[in-house]
Design an enzyme around this catalytic site. Structure first.
Site, PDB file in Angstrom:
ATOM      1  N   ARG A  54       0.817  -1.224   0.000  1.00  0.00           N
ATOM      2  CA  ARG A  54       0.000   0.000   0.000  1.00  0.00           C
ATOM      3  C   ARG A  54       0.846   1.267   0.000  1.00  0.00           C
ATOM      4  O   ARG A  54       0.521   2.238  -0.667  1.00  0.00           O
ATOM      5  CB  ARG A  54      -0.930  -0.009   1.200  1.00  0.00           C
ATOM      6  CG  ARG A  54      -1.964  -1.130   1.078  1.00  0.00           C
ATOM      7  CD  ARG A  54      -3.094  -0.802   1.965  1.00  0.00           C
ATOM      8  NE  ARG A  54      -4.053  -1.870   2.073  1.00  0.00           N
ATOM      9  CZ  ARG A  54      -5.034  -1.862   2.958  1.00  0.00           C
ATOM     10  NH1 ARG A  54      -5.138  -0.847   3.793  1.00  0.00           N
ATOM     11  NH2 ARG A  54      -5.884  -2.847   3.006  1.00  0.00           N
ATOM     12  N   ASP A 158     -15.200   9.406   9.418  1.00  0.00           N
ATOM     13  CA  ASP A 158     -14.131   8.423   9.226  1.00  0.00           C
ATOM     14  C   ASP A 158     -12.810   9.188   9.334  1.00  0.00           C
ATOM     15  O   ASP A 158     -12.780  10.415   9.145  1.00  0.00           O
ATOM     16  CB  ASP A 158     -14.253   7.750   7.850  1.00  0.00           C
ATOM     17  CG  ASP A 158     -13.556   6.394   7.801  1.00  0.00           C
ATOM     18  OD1 ASP A 158     -14.251   5.362   7.874  1.00  0.00           O
ATOM     19  OD2 ASP A 158     -12.306   6.365   7.704  1.00  0.00           O
TER      20      ASP A 158
HETATM   21  C1  LIG Z   1     -13.767  -2.050   7.964  1.00  0.00           C
HETATM   22  S1  LIG Z   1     -14.346  -0.398   7.829  1.00  0.00           S
HETATM   23  C2  LIG Z   1     -15.936  -0.538   8.632  1.00  0.00           C
HETATM   24  C3  LIG Z   1     -17.005   0.254   7.915  1.00  0.00           C
HETATM   25  C4  LIG Z   1     -18.408   0.128   8.506  1.00  0.00           C
HETATM   26  N1  LIG Z   1     -18.450   0.637   9.848  1.00  0.00           N
HETATM   27  C5  LIG Z   1     -18.883  -1.288   8.467  1.00  0.00           C
HETATM   28  O1  LIG Z   1     -18.913  -1.952   9.505  1.00  0.00           O
HETATM   29  O2  LIG Z   1     -19.231  -1.763   7.386  1.00  0.00           O
HETATM   30  C6  LIG Z   1     -13.369   0.419   9.094  1.00  0.00           C
HETATM   31  C7  LIG Z   1     -13.313   1.928   8.908  1.00  0.00           C
HETATM   32  O3  LIG Z   1     -12.767   2.492  10.096  1.00  0.00           O
HETATM   33  C8  LIG Z   1     -11.989   3.607   9.715  1.00  0.00           C
HETATM   34  N2  LIG Z   1     -11.042   3.935  10.812  1.00  0.00           N
HETATM   35  C9  LIG Z   1      -9.904   3.291  11.156  1.00  0.00           C
HETATM   36  N3  LIG Z   1      -9.318   3.905  12.195  1.00  0.00           N
HETATM   37  C10 LIG Z   1     -10.113   4.953  12.528  1.00  0.00           C
HETATM   38  C11 LIG Z   1     -10.033   5.973  13.513  1.00  0.00           C
HETATM   39  N4  LIG Z   1      -9.015   6.028  14.377  1.00  0.00           N
HETATM   40  N5  LIG Z   1     -11.018   6.900  13.556  1.00  0.00           N
HETATM   41  C12 LIG Z   1     -12.050   6.859  12.670  1.00  0.00           C
HETATM   42  N6  LIG Z   1     -12.167   5.922  11.712  1.00  0.00           N
HETATM   43  C13 LIG Z   1     -11.213   4.980  11.634  1.00  0.00           C
HETATM   44  C14 LIG Z   1     -11.305   3.163   8.435  1.00  0.00           C
HETATM   45  O4  LIG Z   1     -10.846   4.245   7.669  1.00  0.00           O
HETATM   46  C15 LIG Z   1     -12.414   2.364   7.760  1.00  0.00           C
HETATM   47  O5  LIG Z   1     -13.122   3.138   6.832  1.00  0.00           O
END
Ligand SMILES: C[S@@+](CC[C@H](N)C(=O)[O-])C[C@H]1O[C@@H](n2cnc3c(N)ncnc32)[C@H](O)[C@@H]1O
Length: 289
Positions: A54, A158
């Site tokens: 990445r 996010d």
């Molecule tokens: C696997 S996705 C989950 C999306 C959705 N909540 C679902 O369950 O389908 C995880 C998301 O968390 C976000 N993320 C990771 N670390 C984070 C943080 N410290 N604060 C806010 N968002 C975060 C990532 O960018 C990603 O878009």
């Protein structure tokens, strides 16, 4: 996909086309430390290849050959523009419409029970990724209140600015909507034509009820957020260590209305973390009375 080879105590290269970039064990450790410090994300040893693949795109875009030069560039500009690209590159954004459908059934039930009150029903999708979760909540609430109703609001946030841009566009390839029930598709999705063929747009009246903003759940200071009637914080806590999970949950508790619901992902067990939340359904929680 290439195979990792250790060729010297600290030098790791990847077999295949990516061989040109130097990525040492020290570099990997530094990336792990930075992601943990800035996003709360704990990258395990098994993520070494993922990190290489990445971030290699960022190095190439910047014309760099060594990860140590890339890391020096980050060090030289704390909080500079490359920081966001670094975080965006390392988040995992997998999501889907109506993922864990039972949460949306509970959301509808909860909102219906509050239909008579004056205040709008407010939802926060706290790791919204490309927006499917927020729009699924909006469709669910539109069925309770009407699509254009000001009696509900959905906020999506996010840490990753790239996914937030996609979320705000509200345009998705048709196959991403396979979990959306036909009546909801007919009511809230517009089929794309011409250059947008093969895509759907979330109906603008509904999309207007949803706003997106960047927010890092691991920031030290949280602005005043809420109170929300429902918070979705799903499939993000799995990337955090136990201390971070606990502190995020305590902050979320402060943003939740006293009779609100917190939805977590199916593999996110919080029983051992010693937070005030009590079970309110399958991976749904509430605050005690
Ligand atoms: C696997 S996705 C989950 C999306 C959705 N909540 C679902 O369950 O389908 C995880 C998301 O968390 C976000 N993320 C990771 N670390 C984070 C943080 N410290 N604060 C806010 N968002 C975060 C990532 O960018 C990603 O878009």
């Amino acid at each position: 996909m290439g195979v990792l080879l250790k060729v010297a105590p600290t030098l790791t290269v990847v077999e295949g086309s990516q061989r040109e970039l130097e990525f040492t064990t020290t570099d990997f450790e530094r990336v792990r430390t930075l992601m943990h410090r800035h996003a709360g994300i704990a990258l395990g040893e098994a993520k070494r290849q993922m990190v290489y693949a990445r971030l290699a795109r960022r190095l190439r875009a910047l014309g760099l050959r060594r990860f140590s030069d890339y890391l020096a560039l980050l060090d030289a500009e704390p909080g500079g523009p490359e920081w966001q690209a670094f975080v965006n590159a390392l988040t995992t954004n997998l999501t889907a419409f109506f993922r864990e459908r039972h949460h949306f059934e509970l959301l509808a039930q909860h909102a219906r029970a509050r239909r008579g009150r004056d205040a709008p029903y407010r939802v926060w999708s706290a790791a919204a990724s490309t927006g499917e979760e927020a729009y699924s909540a909006a469709m669910t609430l539109a069925e309770v209140y009407g699509a254009a109703s000001a009696r509900f609001e959905v906020a999506g946030s996010d840490i990753d600015t790239q996914v937030l841009q996609e979320a705000a566009r509200a345009i998705y390839p048709t196959d991403r909507l396979e979990n959306v029930a036909l009546p909801l598709k007919k009511a809230y999705c517009l089929r794309g034509r011409g250059r947008q063929a093969g895509c759907v747009r979330i109906q603008p009246l509904l999309a207007e009820r949803v706003r997106f903003f960047r927010f890092n759940l691991c920031s030290e200071r949280w602005p005043k957020l809420g109170p929300f009637d429902a918070i979705f914080c799903r499939n993000v806590m799995i990337y955090f260590d136990a201390d971070t999970q606990r502190s995020v949950l305590l902050r979320l508790a402060e943003c939740l209305a006293p009779d609100g619901l917190l939805f977590l992902g199916h593999s996110e067990n919080i029983q051992h973390l010693g937070t005030p939340f009590v079970a309110a359904g399958q991976t749904a929680y509430r605050l005690p009375d």
